[in-house]
Design a protein around this motif. Structure first.
Motif, mmCIF file in Angstrom:
data_model
loop_
_atom_site.group_PDB
_atom_site.id
_atom_site.type_symbol
_atom_site.label_atom_id
_atom_site.label_comp_id
_atom_site.label_asym_id
_atom_site.label_seq_id
_atom_site.Cartn_x
_atom_site.Cartn_y
_atom_site.Cartn_z
ATOM 1 N N ALA A 1 8.189 -2.599 8.943
ATOM 2 C CA ALA A 1 7.156 -2.752 7.776
ATOM 3 C C ALA A 1 6.751 -1.566 6.892
ATOM 4 O O ALA A 1 5.945 -1.341 6.196
ATOM 5 C CB ALA A 1 6.086 -3.276 8.151
ATOM 6 N N LEU A 2 7.291 -0.104 7.620
ATOM 7 C CA LEU A 2 6.921 1.057 7.058
ATOM 8 C C LEU A 2 7.866 1.809 6.623
ATOM 9 O O LEU A 2 9.103 1.974 7.267
ATOM 10 C CB LEU A 2 5.974 1.701 8.140
ATOM 11 N N VAL B 1 0.957 -1.157 -0.129
ATOM 12 C CA VAL B 1 -0.229 0.055 -0.072
ATOM 13 C C VAL B 1 0.657 1.113 0.149
ATOM 14 O O VAL B 1 1.946 1.126 0.621
ATOM 15 C CB VAL B 1 -1.084 0.067 1.283
ATOM 16 N N ILE B 2 0.533 2.259 -0.611
ATOM 17 C CA ILE B 2 1.185 3.665 -0.750
ATOM 18 C C ILE B 2 0.206 4.447 -0.002
ATOM 19 O O ILE B 2 -1.046 4.403 -0.783
ATOM 20 C CB ILE B 2 1.402 4.264 -2.143
ATOM 21 N N ILE B 3 0.545 5.339 1.048
ATOM 22 C CA ILE B 3 -0.482 6.264 1.828
ATOM 23 C C ILE B 3 0.093 7.358 1.358
ATOM 24 O O ILE B 3 1.264 7.795 1.821
ATOM 25 C CB ILE B 3 -0.340 5.923 3.170
ATOM 26 N N ALA B 4 -0.722 8.253 0.812
ATOM 27 C CA ALA B 4 -0.255 9.634 0.470
ATOM 28 C C ALA B 4 -0.825 10.666 1.813
ATOM 29 O O ALA B 4 -2.069 10.635 1.856
ATOM 30 C CB ALA B 4 -0.926 10.323 -0.856
ATOM 31 N N ALA C 1 3.706 -0.715 4.058
ATOM 32 C CA ALA C 1 3.339 0.579 3.354
ATOM 33 C C ALA C 1 4.397 1.801 3.248
ATOM 34 O O ALA C 1 5.395 1.525 4.146
ATOM 35 C CB ALA C 1 2.082 0.974 4.081
ATOM 36 N N ILE C 2 4.290 2.079 2.220
ATOM 37 C CA ILE C 2 5.090 3.534 2.246
ATOM 38 C C ILE C 2 4.246 4.776 2.293
ATOM 39 O O ILE C 2 3.359 4.869 1.844
ATOM 40 C CB ILE C 2 5.536 3.601 0.679
ATOM 41 N N ALA D 1 1.770 0.079 -6.311
ATOM 42 C CA ALA D 1 1.469 -0.820 -5.370
ATOM 43 C C ALA D 1 -0.033 -1.058 -5.884
ATOM 44 O O ALA D 1 -0.612 -0.642 -6.684
ATOM 45 C CB ALA D 1 1.187 -0.025 -3.975
ATOM 46 N N PRO D 2 -0.592 -2.174 -5.333
ATOM 47 C CA PRO D 2 -1.776 -2.620 -5.765
ATOM 48 C C PRO D 2 -2.756 -1.635 -5.332
ATOM 49 O O PRO D 2 -3.885 -1.438 -5.550
ATOM 50 C CB PRO D 2 -2.154 -3.774 -4.906
ATOM 51 N N LEU D 3 -2.525 -0.736 -4.191
ATOM 52 C CA LEU D 3 -3.546 0.069 -3.650
ATOM 53 C C LEU D 3 -2.756 1.414 -3.279
ATOM 54 O O LEU D 3 -1.903 1.422 -2.695
ATOM 55 C CB LEU D 3 -4.259 -0.316 -2.617
ATOM 56 N N VAL D 4 -3.636 2.556 -3.424
ATOM 57 C CA VAL D 4 -2.898 4.044 -3.148
ATOM 58 C C VAL D 4 -3.914 4.562 -2.239
ATOM 59 O O VAL D 4 -5.397 4.400 -2.582
ATOM 60 C CB VAL D 4 -2.624 4.732 -4.381
#
Length: 418
Positions: free
Chosen positions: A140-141, A9-12, A32-33, A171-174
């Protein structure tokens, strides 16, 4: 050929809601990033965000499960009572009779809340510091800051973000969690409905002469609500709503001017306050994303909904989003599903949509109802407060709702690990 990703997951947005989601995902075994335009160190400065937040006890349960309890509890002020008063002169808060008021007491719901308070008051900088420390310590982050998302591309199998430094990550999800001006939301083509109130919130922290005893006061005035919210060390966060022009005039006001505003609203029952730090002014508006997700995109926190602070639920909505989204993604992973698929993300939207819309609508109604001085309206709302105050089941319902303990709660909000 197997798709290669930079993260699950990428978290903006690595603010309070985004960082909480990152920790929740990590606890579920996902990596996650987090991408944020502000350095973590800047977010910890007292001048970055002078607000304090009312944290529902269910939201605080989530932080405890994620390992933040030890860092946050010394700075968390229990809210044992909430006194809501309506009038144009000092009311029930200062012992003056004849003014409509409503009292909530944590003892009334102690049988269902395990002795927890109505909520907690925490300075945002304390929350950010605890989250930043936990995020940095979690393998993990990954945190990329200061850098921002400037572009988004979605394909059948992945979502890619372009960063302000030129890097491209997939990523599969943003997740769009970067606030009301969300670049991810706009790039995904998700519309927003909303409007401004012509009001701004004025926030200042003060030291009090008298012990606040864990009581939060909210006093409704023609210009909007005025609140004294208890903090640790016999301090309080003063939060009041003014029409925008008047609020801006207070931004650089002298301490004696701020004191005069408090005295006119609540009297002197807490003694003379001494201002700590600067006065902050924030414009107030309502915004609601038309949907919580799009293909390989999900929205979180203020990117999905921004509400008036009249009920103190803005951050709690984002923390509920984080708990629900983390649980949905974990269950999808265990079932071997694509976490970025529309089928999975619609479960998240369906879970959170009703609560978000109803809370946004309720705060809008309350803001309009309690931000005027029309005699018929004042009479009706005063009668309403008086009626609710005499009906114990109604008081208990509102207290549990404010505590986030009603409805289909995600496991983290029940105090259970994922």
């Amino acid at each position: 050929m197997t798709q290669s990703y930079d993260a699950d997951v990428i978290i903006a947005g690595a603010g309070m809601a985004g960082a909480t989601l990152g920790l929740a995902l990590a606890s579920a075994g996902l990596n996650a990033i987090l991408v944020d335009p502000a350095p973590f160190e800047d977010q910890l400065a007292p001048t970055f965000d002078g607000r304090s937040s009312a944290i529902a006890y269910s939201s605080f349960r989530q932080w405890r499960v994620l390992g933040l309890g030890e860092a946050l509890e010394p700075h968390a002020q229990r809210i044992e009572q909430i006194l809501v008063t309506d009038g144009a002169a000092p009311g029930a808060a200062s012992g003056r009779p004849g003014t409509a008021f409503l009292r909530f007491d944590s003892a009334e719901i102690g049988d269902t809340s395990d002795g927890e308070p109505l909520g907690y008051m925490l300075e945002n900088r304390r929350i950010r510091a605890a989250l930043a420390k936990a995020v940095k310590a979690n393998p993990a982050l990954t945190v990329l800051a200061p850098v921002s998302v400037t572009g988004l591309e979605v394909t059948a199998g992945s979502a890619s973000v372009t960063l302000s430094d030129g890097r491209v990550l997939s990523a599969p999800l943003v997740i769009g969690a970067e606030g009301r001006g969300s670049v991810v939301r706009e790039a995904a083509g998700i519309g927003v409905i909303g409007w401004g109130y012509g009001q701004s919130g004025v926030v200042v922290t003060v030291a009090l002469e008298e012990d606040h005893q864990g009581v939060a006061h909210e006093y409704f005035l023609p210009g909007g609500p005025f609140a004294i919210l208890p903090l640790t060390d016999q301090r309080a966060s003063l939060v009041w709503t003014e029409r925008t022009a008047q609020a801006e005039a207070l931004r650089g006001a002298r301490p004696e001017i701020i004191h005069a505003h408090m005295q006119r609203r609540f009297g002197d029952f807490l003694g003379r306050p001494e201002i700590e730090g600067p006065v902050f002014v924030y414009p107030l508006s309502l915004s609601l994303a038309e949907q919580m997700s799009a293909p390989r995109i999900a929205l979180l926190g203020d990117a999905a909904h921004g509400v008036h602070p009249i009920a103190g639920q803005g951050l709690n909505l984002g923390l509920k989003d984080a708990a629900a989204l983390a649980q949905v993604l974990l269950e999808a992973t265990r079932n071997g599903e694509d976490i970025g698929s529309e089928t999975v993300l619609e479960r998240y939207g369906a879970w959170r949509r009703f609560d978000n819309v109803m809370l946004a609508a309720a705060t809008d109604v309350f803001t309009r109802l309690f931000s005027n001085d029309l005699a018929p309206v004042r009479f009706l709302r005063g009668a309403g407060l008086a009626v609710v105050n005499t009906i114990a089941p109604a008081r208990k319902f509102f207290m549990r709702e404010a505590g986030g303990a009603i409805g289909d709660l995600p496991r983290l909000l029940r105090g259970e690990p994922l």
